[in-house]
Enzyme design. Structure first.
Site, short mmCIF file in Angstrom:
data_model
loop_
_atom_site.label_atom_id
_atom_site.label_comp_id
_atom_site.label_asym_id
_atom_site.label_seq_id
_atom_site.Cartn_x
_atom_site.Cartn_y
_atom_site.Cartn_z
CG ASP A 48 9.56 -2.05 -3.87
OD1 ASP A 48 9.30 -3.27 -3.97
OD2 ASP A 48 8.89 -1.27 -3.17
CB THR B 92 -0.92 0.07 1.25
OG1 THR B 92 -0.12 0.32 2.40
CG2 THR B 92 -1.74 -1.19 1.42
CB ILE B 93 0.42 4.73 -1.13
CG1 ILE B 93 1.00 6.10 -0.74
CG2 ILE B 93 -1.08 4.80 -1.31
CD1 ILE B 93 0.75 7.18 -1.80
CB SER B 94 2.25 4.86 4.38
OG SER B 94 3.04 3.71 4.43
CB SER C 173 3.09 4.38 -5.07
OG SER C 173 3.06 5.29 -3.99
CG HIS D 147 3.93 9.05 3.46
ND1 HIS D 147 3.01 8.98 2.43
CD2 HIS D 147 4.65 7.90 3.39
CE1 HIS D 147 3.17 7.85 1.77
NE2 HIS D 147 4.15 7.17 2.34
CG ASP E 20 17.54 -8.36 -0.42
OD1 ASP E 20 16.73 -7.98 0.45
OD2 ASP E 20 18.10 -9.47 -0.39
N GLY E 21 15.90 -5.14 0.23
CA GLY E 21 15.90 -4.28 1.41
C GLY E 21 16.78 -4.77 2.53
#
Length: 315
Positions: free
Chosen positions: A200, A130-132, A169, A137, A232-233
């Site tokens: 991402d 999702t977009i937070s 996004s 933010h 890779d986070g």
């Protein structure tokens, strides 16, 4: 990026019901406010003595921390500016710097649908992400601003470096970009020019971020301010390190040591940590000193608030 319940400071029923009660029974307000303010995990992240903060509007008898907590999730607008102004009135946007950055980046360009783009809640963007919510933010930007401002003041000839893990996004990546813009518009006071790296694990979301930025913020690519790529986070982006600020948009099961090591000395990472579907906290992690290997004592770690995020994905 996160689940619909990702940024809960308190469950909605817990917040909404007491607010209704307080309107009818004002003598209960001090008791409720004290209970809210006593839980630093839920409220302390929205309180600061930072000199760049905007003044908050508060009501007598209810501590500021409790009032800000109660107003999260309620800052809906009809336009980007109206939404941000409501976040500022609620004390969630607290600095002119964050206010300007969020006004410049239209959330409707980064949501999957323009319908409800200015509502203060998360929206799905696909791939389980999702977009937070805007208030989350704003919180992240405010939490990282003092660190960036200090680095800008102490090393004005250097570029600021920011890593956004799980760019989703692209909204927060773009906000960071506006804050340290290398283009003609320049950075937002008190910051200096810098570079923002968004990564991402999902190539489709990297493409989504790219197309979203190109709608109205494509100049951030052209100026070299923002770069996005698949990454890779858990590994981070060692080639671009060290970073003055790192934001992690998914919950790590344990503290991500590789990312922590990529902070500059004095740099700060904001990262949710906890099991998938279990209790998670948002943490502020500051690097105190350099070392060739990870040592817990090289970092100052502070719990900010309880959250619910999707897991930091392992490829």
């Amino acid at each position: 990026t996160a689940y619909d319940r990702e940024d809960n400071l308190l469950p909605m029923t817990t917040v909404a019901a007491p607010r209704a009660v307080l309107k009818r029974h004002t003598f209960l307000a001090p008791i409720y406010a004290i209970l809210l303010a006593a839980d630093s995990n839920l409220t302390s992240a929205y309180v600061s003595s930072d000199p760049f903060r905007l003044p908050n509007k508060t009501k007598p008898g209810i501590p500021a921390k409790a009032q800000i907590t109660m107003r999260a999730w309620t800052c809906h607008g009809r336009t980007q500016r109206e939404m941000v102004e409501k976040l500022a009135s609620a004390g969630i946007v607290q600095s002119p710097t964050v206010r300007e950055a969020m006004i410049k980046v239209d959330r409707a360009n980064y949501a999957a649908s323009r319908s409800g783009a200015y509502n203060d809640n998360p929206q799905p963007i696909g791939y389980g992400q999702t977009i937070s919510a805007p208030h989350m933010h704003a919180h992240v930007l405010e939490e990282l601003l003092p660190t960036l401002a200090t680095a800008a003041k102490e090393r004005p000839d250097n570029e600021l470096r920011i890593l956004d893990v799980g760019c989703g996004s692209g909204y927060l990546t773009a906000c960071f970009g506006r804050m340290v813009d290398q283009g003609p518009g320049g950075p937002i006071t008190p910051l200096i020019k810098g570079r923002v790296y968004g990564i991402d694990v999902f190539p489709e979301l990297v493409d989504f971020t790219t197309s979203n930025l190109k709608k109205e913020d494509g100049d951030l690519f052209e100026s070299g301010t923002v770069k996005v790529q698949v990454g890779d986070g858990w590994v981070g982006l060692q080639d671009a390190a060290p970073f003055n600020a790192i934001h992690v948009g998914a919950a790590a099961a344990t503290f991500p040591q590789n990312l922590m090591m990529q902070l500059a000395v004095g740099g700060v990472m904001v990262c949710p940590v906890g099991p998938d579907g279990g209790f998670q906290n948002l943490y502020r992690i500051e690097k105190l000193r350099d070392s060739p290997a990870y040592h817990r004592d090289d970092f100052a770690i502070k719990s900010l608030l309880g959250v619910r995020y999707v897991p930091l994905f392992h490829p």
